[in-house]
Design a protein around this motif. Structure first.
Motif, PDB file in Angstrom:
ATOM      1  N   SER A 153     -60.741  62.617 -55.492  1.00 53.26           N
ATOM      2  CA  SER A 153     -60.546  62.567 -54.040  1.00 53.26           C
ATOM      3  C   SER A 153     -61.601  63.406 -53.333  1.00 53.26           C
ATOM      4  O   SER A 153     -62.045  63.062 -52.236  1.00 53.26           O
ATOM      5  N   THR A 154     -62.006  64.495 -53.959  1.00 55.01           N
ATOM      6  CA  THR A 154     -63.024  65.344 -53.339  1.00 55.01           C
ATOM      7  C   THR A 154     -64.354  64.600 -53.227  1.00 55.01           C
ATOM      8  O   THR A 154     -65.048  64.720 -52.215  1.00 55.01           O
ATOM      9  N   SER A 181     -54.569  68.840 -55.416  1.00 52.27           N
ATOM     10  CA  SER A 181     -54.793  67.395 -55.532  1.00 52.27           C
ATOM     11  C   SER A 181     -53.431  66.703 -55.547  1.00 52.27           C
ATOM     12  O   SER A 181     -52.395  67.349 -55.736  1.00 52.27           O
ATOM     13  N   ARG A 212     -53.573  78.189 -60.638  1.00 49.88           N
ATOM     14  CA  ARG A 212     -53.725  77.976 -59.195  1.00 49.88           C
ATOM     15  C   ARG A 212     -52.672  78.699 -58.375  1.00 49.88           C
ATOM     16  O   ARG A 212     -52.375  78.289 -57.249  1.00 49.88           O
ATOM     17  N   GLY A 228     -51.870  64.796 -57.653  1.00 48.00           N
ATOM     18  CA  GLY A 228     -51.089  64.965 -58.876  1.00 48.00           C
ATOM     19  C   GLY A 228     -50.599  66.395 -59.031  1.00 48.00           C
ATOM     20  O   GLY A 228     -49.478  66.637 -59.495  1.00 48.00           O
ATOM     21  N   GLU A 229     -51.438  67.344 -58.648  1.00 46.03           N
ATOM     22  CA  GLU A 229     -51.032  68.754 -58.738  1.00 46.03           C
ATOM     23  C   GLU A 229     -49.835  69.038 -57.834  1.00 46.03           C
ATOM     24  O   GLU A 229     -48.934  69.795 -58.181  1.00 46.03           O
TER      25      GLU A 229
HETATM   26  N1  LIG Z   1     -59.351  72.770 -49.830  1.00 44.07           N
HETATM   27  C1  LIG Z   1     -59.249  73.121 -51.119  1.00 44.07           C
HETATM   28  N2  LIG Z   1     -59.206  74.411 -51.490  1.00 44.07           N
HETATM   29  C2  LIG Z   1     -59.125  74.765 -52.783  1.00 44.07           C
HETATM   30  N3  LIG Z   1     -59.062  73.906 -53.803  1.00 44.07           N
HETATM   31  C3  LIG Z   1     -59.107  72.592 -53.518  1.00 44.07           C
HETATM   32  C4  LIG Z   1     -59.186  72.134 -52.168  1.00 44.07           C
HETATM   33  N4  LIG Z   1     -59.194  70.791 -52.183  1.00 44.07           N
HETATM   34  C5  LIG Z   1     -59.113  70.421 -53.488  1.00 44.07           C
HETATM   35  N5  LIG Z   1     -59.062  71.507 -54.299  1.00 44.07           N
HETATM   36  C6  LIG Z   1     -58.987  71.504 -55.752  1.00 44.07           C
HETATM   37  O1  LIG Z   1     -60.057  70.739 -56.258  1.00 44.07           O
HETATM   38  C7  LIG Z   1     -59.668  70.017 -57.408  1.00 44.07           C
HETATM   39  C8  LIG Z   1     -60.024  68.554 -57.237  1.00 44.07           C
HETATM   40  O2  LIG Z   1     -59.125  67.962 -56.319  1.00 44.07           O
HETATM   41  P1  LIG Z   1     -59.062  66.401 -56.045  1.00 44.07           P
HETATM   42  O3  LIG Z   1     -58.085  66.191 -54.964  1.00 44.07           O
HETATM   43  O4  LIG Z   1     -60.441  65.895 -55.850  1.00 44.07           O
HETATM   44  O5  LIG Z   1     -58.487  65.846 -57.416  1.00 44.07           O
HETATM   45  P2  LIG Z   1     -58.208  64.340 -57.856  1.00 44.07           P
HETATM   46  O6  LIG Z   1     -59.142  64.041 -58.954  1.00 44.07           O
HETATM   47  O7  LIG Z   1     -58.215  63.462 -56.685  1.00 44.07           O
HETATM   48  O8  LIG Z   1     -56.755  64.476 -58.473  1.00 44.07           O
HETATM   49  P3  LIG Z   1     -55.449  63.507 -58.341  1.00 44.07           P
HETATM   50  O9  LIG Z   1     -55.632  62.460 -59.352  1.00 44.07           O
HETATM   51  O10 LIG Z   1     -54.322  64.419 -58.738  1.00 44.07           O
HETATM   52  O11 LIG Z   1     -55.366  63.038 -56.946  1.00 44.07           O
HETATM   53  C9  LIG Z   1     -58.171  70.232 -57.566  1.00 44.07           C
HETATM   54  O12 LIG Z   1     -57.961  71.126 -58.602  1.00 44.07           O
HETATM   55  C10 LIG Z   1     -57.726  70.831 -56.254  1.00 44.07           C
HETATM   56  O13 LIG Z   1     -56.689  71.747 -56.423  1.00 44.07           O
END
Ligand SMILES: Nc1ncnc2c1ncn2[C@@H]1O[C@H](COP(=O)(O)OP(=O)(O)OP(=O)(O)O)[C@@H](O)[C@H]1O
Ligand SMILES: [Mg+2]
Lengths: 487, 305
Positions: free
Chosen positions: A44-45, A392, A383, A394-395
Motif C-alpha cells: 500500500s505504501t 498496514s 510495533r 493486515g496489521e
Molecule cells: N504513517 C506510518 N507511520 C509508521 N509506519 C507506517 C506508516 N504507514 C505504514 N507504516 C508501516 O509500513 C509498513 C508497510 O505498510 P503497508 O501498508 O504498505 O503494508 P501492506 O504491504 O499494504 O500490508 P497489508 O497487506 O497488510 O495491507 C507496515 O509495517 C506499516 O506498519
C-alpha cells in the motif's frame, strides 16, 4: 516506447522503519502487474507514493516519461493516476450517484451547474459496475461488496491512464471476485496500466500478466504468476502451508449447557429485514462457524448478541436473558466481539490499544497474556509504539484480534477475521485458534465467508442466507450438502 | 424532490417577511433587521463548517474586521457608505486569507483554535488603540443607512435574500459537492484530482466576504461599532448556536436559527438574566436530541434509507 508507469528506486522510510526499499518496476499500457507480499511488506505504501499521498524519500515515479515523484496528490491525479483504496471511505451524506458525479467533475471553482450529460454518464457507470439498484441510497445502507463497487466506479469515472487497485477482492465471495476481475480486466482491454494488490492469490494469478513479490519493503521475485508462486522465498514468507484440520478433543459436558442460546431472533433496519427468525445455540467450549455471503446477516446477528442493535426474540447467556442489558454490561459477562470494522483507537499506540483490552486484569495476568499474544503476532511486538491508524491493513486486523483476546473472553465472536490477511498469517491465526481451543476453555463463534478458514476449526456450522439460517450441521457434511456457492 | 420542498418552505416565508412592515411596528422591524444581518453571519459560517468541514470558532473576527474597517473609514475620512462597505468586505477577505492560509495546513482542531485566538487578538488591538478605535466604548459613525425603520428593514431583508441565495446556490452546486468531499475526506478528494486547499480557501474567503459585508451593514444600521456588538467571543458563539440550531449543512437553517434566537431572547426578556439561560438550554436540548437542527431533517432528503 516509454511505459505508462515506470517506478525506479522507490524508497520510503517512516522514522526508523524502511517500509519500501529500492523498488523498481514498469507497467505498459494494457498490462496488469500484480503486487504481492505479506502484511506490512509495503504494498500500500508503494501505491501511496505513486499517488503522492506519501512523499517518497528517494526514487522516481514516471508517468509516460514525466517524473511526478513528490508532486501533490491532486496534480498526480490529474496527470492520469487513479486509486482504489484498501479501505473504502465513502462520504456519509452523499448518495452513490453523487459520489460518481463527484468523480466526474473537473477541479474548477466556477462549476456552478452540472449539465445533464454528467448525470447520464454517472448513471451509465453505475450500470456498468452493477450499482443501478442502489444508486440513490446513502453509503452506510449499502452492502460491503457494493461499497467496493463504488470505489471501482469512481476509478472508472476518472478514467485514469494508470489505475492502482488495493485489495479489491478482500471480503468478497467467489462470484463477486469473478465480477470484479472482469471489471479490472476491462481496464486492461481499454489500454490502461493496472497495478493490483490482493491477498487472494488465486484471484490475482488468474488476472495479472506479471507478478512482483515484496517482503519487508524489498523486491523478492518478479515474473509470471507461476514463476513467482513457485519461488522459494515467496512460499516461505507469504504463501505458507495448507490449513490443517486438527482432531477435536472431546469436551466434558459439551452440548449439555448451551452457553449462548438465540431463539427466534429478528432484526429490522427500518423496513428491511436483516435477520429473520434465526435460532442458534453455542455450547460451552464449542467452536461454531456461521458461514454466509456478504449481506446475509452475519454481522447483524453478532451485533444483536453484543447488544448493539435492537431485536425481537430472545438471547440467553448461561440461561439468563441478555435483553435490556447495555453493550457494556454484555461485554462484562464475557462476550467479546472482534468486529469486522475493527474499531481500533487510531491515534493510540498498539500497546495502548492492547492495554485497554487488558484493563480488568491484574498486571501479572496482563503481562502473561501480552507475552502470549506477542508470540502469536510478532509484528505487533515490534510495533508497540506505532499509532494504530498507521498500521498496514493486515496489521490492524491482527491488532483487533489480539485486543479481543486480551479481554479474556468466555465467548469470542470473530467477524470475518481473515479480511485482508496474507495466506501465511491465516495459517498462523488458524494454528493460534487451535492452540486456544486445546489449552483454554474458550468458546468461539466465527462468522466467515471464507470456508477454507471457517470449516477446519468448526465443531458445527450454520449457513445463513438472506437473513435466515438455511443449514446446520457437521463441517464434514458441508461440502456435499451446502457447499455450492462457497467452495 | 428536495428542491420542491425547499421552495415550499422558502417562498411563503419570504412573502410573509416582505409584507411584514404593513402589519408590525418599528420596534419589531428593528429586531428583525438585526436578526437578518445575524442570519448572514450564520449562513456564511455554515458554508465553512457544514460544507468545508472547518470549525471557525471566530466568526466575529471576520465580522469585526469588516465592521471596524468600514467604521473607521467613515468616521475619519467620511467615505461614502458603499465604499466603506466594500473596503470592509475586502479587508475581511484579506484578513481571513492571512489567517486561513497557514491555519488550513493544520489538521484537526487547530484551525478552530487559531480562529479563536484571532478574535482575542482583534479585540486586544481595538482596546489597546482606544484613542483611534474608541476602545471599549466603541466608535460612533456619522452616516447611517437610513433613519426610517421600514427602509432599514428592507435593506437588511434584501441583503439577506441575496446573500442567502448565493450561499445556498453555491452549496448545492458542483463546487458545494467538491467542498463537502474535501471536508469529509481530504485525501480521497485529492486522489480524485481536487485541490483541497484551493477549495477550502475559496470557501473561507466567500464566508469572510459575506461576514465582513454584513458586519459593515450592521454598524451602519446601528450608528456605532463596538467590541460588544461585533467582535466579542459571545457574538461569535451566538452565530454558531444559531447555525447549529437551524440545521447544519442547510444554509437556510442558519437563517431560521438566527431569527429564532433573536426572537426568543426578546420574548423572554422579562425573565431578565434568566432569558439567556433559557435560550441556551433550549439550544442545548435541540443540539443533543435533534442534531439535525430545525431544518436538518426537512431538507436532507439526499438519499433513501
Ligand atoms: N504513517 C506510518 N507511520 C509508521 N509506519 C507506517 C506508516 N504507514 C505504514 N507504516 C508501516 O509500513 C509498513 C508497510 O505498510 P503497508 O501498508 O504498505 O503494508 P501492506 O504491504 O499494504 O500490508 P497489508 O497487506 O497488510 O495491507 C507496515 O509495517 C506499516 O506498519
Ligand atoms: Mg495494504
Amino acid at each position: 516506447m516509454t511505459a505508462l508507469l515506470e517506478v525506479g528506486g522507490l524508497t520510503k522510510r517512516f522514522g526508523g522503519l524502511v517500509a519500501v526499499k529500492d523498488i523498481s518496476f514498469k507497467i505498459e499500457a494494457g498490462e496488469i502487474l500484480g503486487l504481492i507480499g505479506p502484511n506490512g511488506s509495503g504494498k500500500s505504501t508503494v501505491m501511496k507514493c505513486i499517488m503522492g499521498i506519501e512523499k517518497p524519500n528517494a526514487g522516481t515515479v514516471k508517468l509516460s516519461g514525466t517524473d511526478v515523484a513528490g508532486w501533490p496528490t491532486h496534480r498526480i491525479a490529474r496527470q492520469g493516476v487513479g486509486i482504489v483504496f484498501q479501505h473504502a471511505r465513502p462520504l456519509q451524506r452523499q448518495t452513490i450517484l453523487e459520489h460518481i458525479i463527484l468523480a466526474l467533475l473537473p477541479d474548477n471553482l466556477l462549476m456552478l451547474r452540472t449539465d445533464h450529460s454528467v448525470r447520464q454518464r454517472a448513471e451509465a457507470i453505475a450500470a456498468r459496475v452493477g450499482l443501478t439498484a442502489v444508486m440513490h441510497r446513502l453509503p452506510r445502507t449499502l452492502a460491503f461488496a457494493d461499497l467496493r463497487r463504488l470505489e471501482l466506479a469512481k476509478a472508472i469515472a476518472r478514467n485514469p491512464k494508470v489505475v492502482l487497485v488495493d485489495e479489491p477482492f478482500a471480503g468478497l465471495t467467489a462470484a463477486e471476485v469473478t465480477d470484479f476481475s472482469n471489471l479490472i480486466a476491462s481496464f486492461r482491454a481499454e489500454g490502461h496500466a493496472v497495478l493490483l494488490v490482493d491477498h487472494n492469490v488465486k484471484g490475482v494469478a488468474a488476472l495479472v500478466d506479471r507478478v512482483l513479490a515484496m517482503y519487508l519493503g524489498e523486491h523478492v521475485a518478479e515474473g509470471t504468476a507461476e514463476e513467482v508462486m513457485a519461488n522459494e522465498t515467496v512460499r516461505r514468507v507469504y504463501l505458507g502451508g495448507k490449513i490443517e484440520t486438527a482432531a477435536r478433543p472431546e469436551r466434558e459436558g459439551k452440548g449439555h449447557t448451551p452457553l449462548l442460546d438465540v431463539r427466534n431472533l429478528g432484526v429490522l433496519y427500518g423496513k428491511a429485514t436483516a435477520i429473520d427468525d434465526v435460532s442458534i445455540h453455542v455450547g460451552e467450549g464449542e467452536f461454531v462457524s456461521v458461514v454466509g455471503l456478504n449481506g446475509a446477516g452475519k454481522t447483524t446477528l453478532f451485533n444483536a448478541i453484543s447488544g448493539l442493535v435492537p431485536y425481537s426474540g430472545a438471547i440467553n447467556w448461561r440461561g439468563t436473558p441478555l435483553a435490556g442489558k447495555t453493550a457494556g454490561a454484555i461485554a462484562r459477562t464475557g462476550i467479546v466481539q472482534c468486529p469486522e470494522t475493527r474499531e481500533l483507537f487510531g491515534d493510540m499506540s498498539v500497546r495502548e490499544n492492547l492495554d485497554l483490552g487488558g484493563q480488568h486484569m491484574t498486571p501479572a495476568e496482563s503481562t502473561r497474556q501480552l507475552d502470549w499474544l506477542f508470540g502469536l503476532f510478532p509484528i505487533l511486538k515490534s510495533r508497540q509504539g506505532q499509532a494504530a491508524r498507521t498500521l498496514s491493513g493486515g496489521e490492524q486486523q491482527m491488532l483487533a484480534i489480539a485486543r479481543a483476546l486480551m479481554m479474556h473472553p468466555k465467548l469470542l465472536i470473530l467477524d470475518e477475521p481473515t479480511l485482508g490477511l496474507a495466506p501465511v498469517i491465516l495459517e498462523q491465526l488458524s494454528k493460534a485458534l487451535e492452540t486456544l481451543r486445546q489449552t483454554t476453555d474458550i468458546t468461539v463463534l466465527l462468522g466467515e465467508q471464507n470456508v477454507t478458514f471457517a470449516l477446519p476449526h468448526a465443531d458445527r456450522v450454520y449457513v445463513i442466507e438472506h437473513s435466515r439460517i438455511v443449514w446446520e450441521g457437521d463441517p464434514a457434511r458441508f461440502a456435499e450438502e451446502a457447499g455450492a456457492g462457497y467452495l | 424532490m428536495a428542491r420542491n420542498r425547499t421552495f415550499l418552505l422558502v417562498a411563503p416565508a419570504l412573502i410573509v417577511m416582505a409584507l411584514l412592515p404593513l402589519g408590525v411596528g418599528g420596534y419589531i422591524l428593528g429586531l428583525l433587521t438585526v436578526a437578518y444581518y445575524t442570519a448572514v453571519f450564520a449562513m456564511s459560517w455554515d458554508l465553512l463548517f457544514g460544507f468545508a468541514g472547518e470549525v471557525n470558532f471566530g466568526p466575529s473576527f471576520l465580522i469585526g474586521v469588516g465592521a471596524y474597517v468600514a467604521a473607521l473609514l467613515n468616521h475619519y475620512w467620511g467615505w461614502p457608505i458603499p465604499a466603506c462597505l466594500a473596503c470592509g468586505a475586502v479587508a475581511a477577505v484579506i484578513g481571513g486569507a492571512v489567517l486561513a492560509v497557514p491555519a488550513l495546513r493544520l489538521s484537526g482542531p487547530y484551525f478552530g483554535l487559531i480562529t479563536l485566538v484571532a478574535v482575542l487578538m482583534l479585540q486586544n488591538i481595538i482596546v489597546l488603540n482606544a484613542g483611534i478605535t474608541g476602545g471599549e466604548i466603541g466608535i460612533d459613525i456619522p452616516d447611517v443607512l437610513s433613519i426610517d425603520e421600514t427602509t432599514n428593514y428592507f435593506y437588511a431583508f434584501g441583503f439577506m435574500v441575496v446573500s442567502g441565495g448565493i450561499l445556498f446556490g453555491l452549496s448545492r452546486s458542483p463546487v458545494g459537492l467538491i467542498l463537502q468531499a474535501s471536508g469529509q475526506d481530504a485525501i480521497e478528494a485529492a486522489a480524485l484530482g481536487f485541490n483541497v486547499a484551493k477549495h477550502k480557501l475559496t470557501a473561507f474567503c466567500i464566508s469572510a466576504f459575506f461576514s465582513g459585508l454584513a458586519g459593515g451593514m450592521l454598524i451602519f444600521y446601528m450608528g456605532t461599532a463596538s467590541v460588544g456588538t461585533v467582535v466579542d467571543i459571545a457574538v461569535g458563539v451566538n452565530v454558531i448556536i444559531a447555525a447549529v440550531l437551524g440545521g447544519r449543512r442547510t444554509i437556510l437553517g442558519a437563517a431560521v436559527g438566527s431569527i429564532f434566537l433573536i426572537g426568543a431572547n426578546e420574548v423572554l426578556r422579562p425573565l431578565g438574566q434568566l432569558a439567556t439561560f433559557v435560550v441556551s438550554a433550549v439550544a442545548l436540548v435541540v443540539i443533543l436530541f435533534f442534531p439535525g437542527g430545525f431544518l436538518g431533517n426537512y431538507l436532507h432528503t439526499g438519499g433513501r434509507e
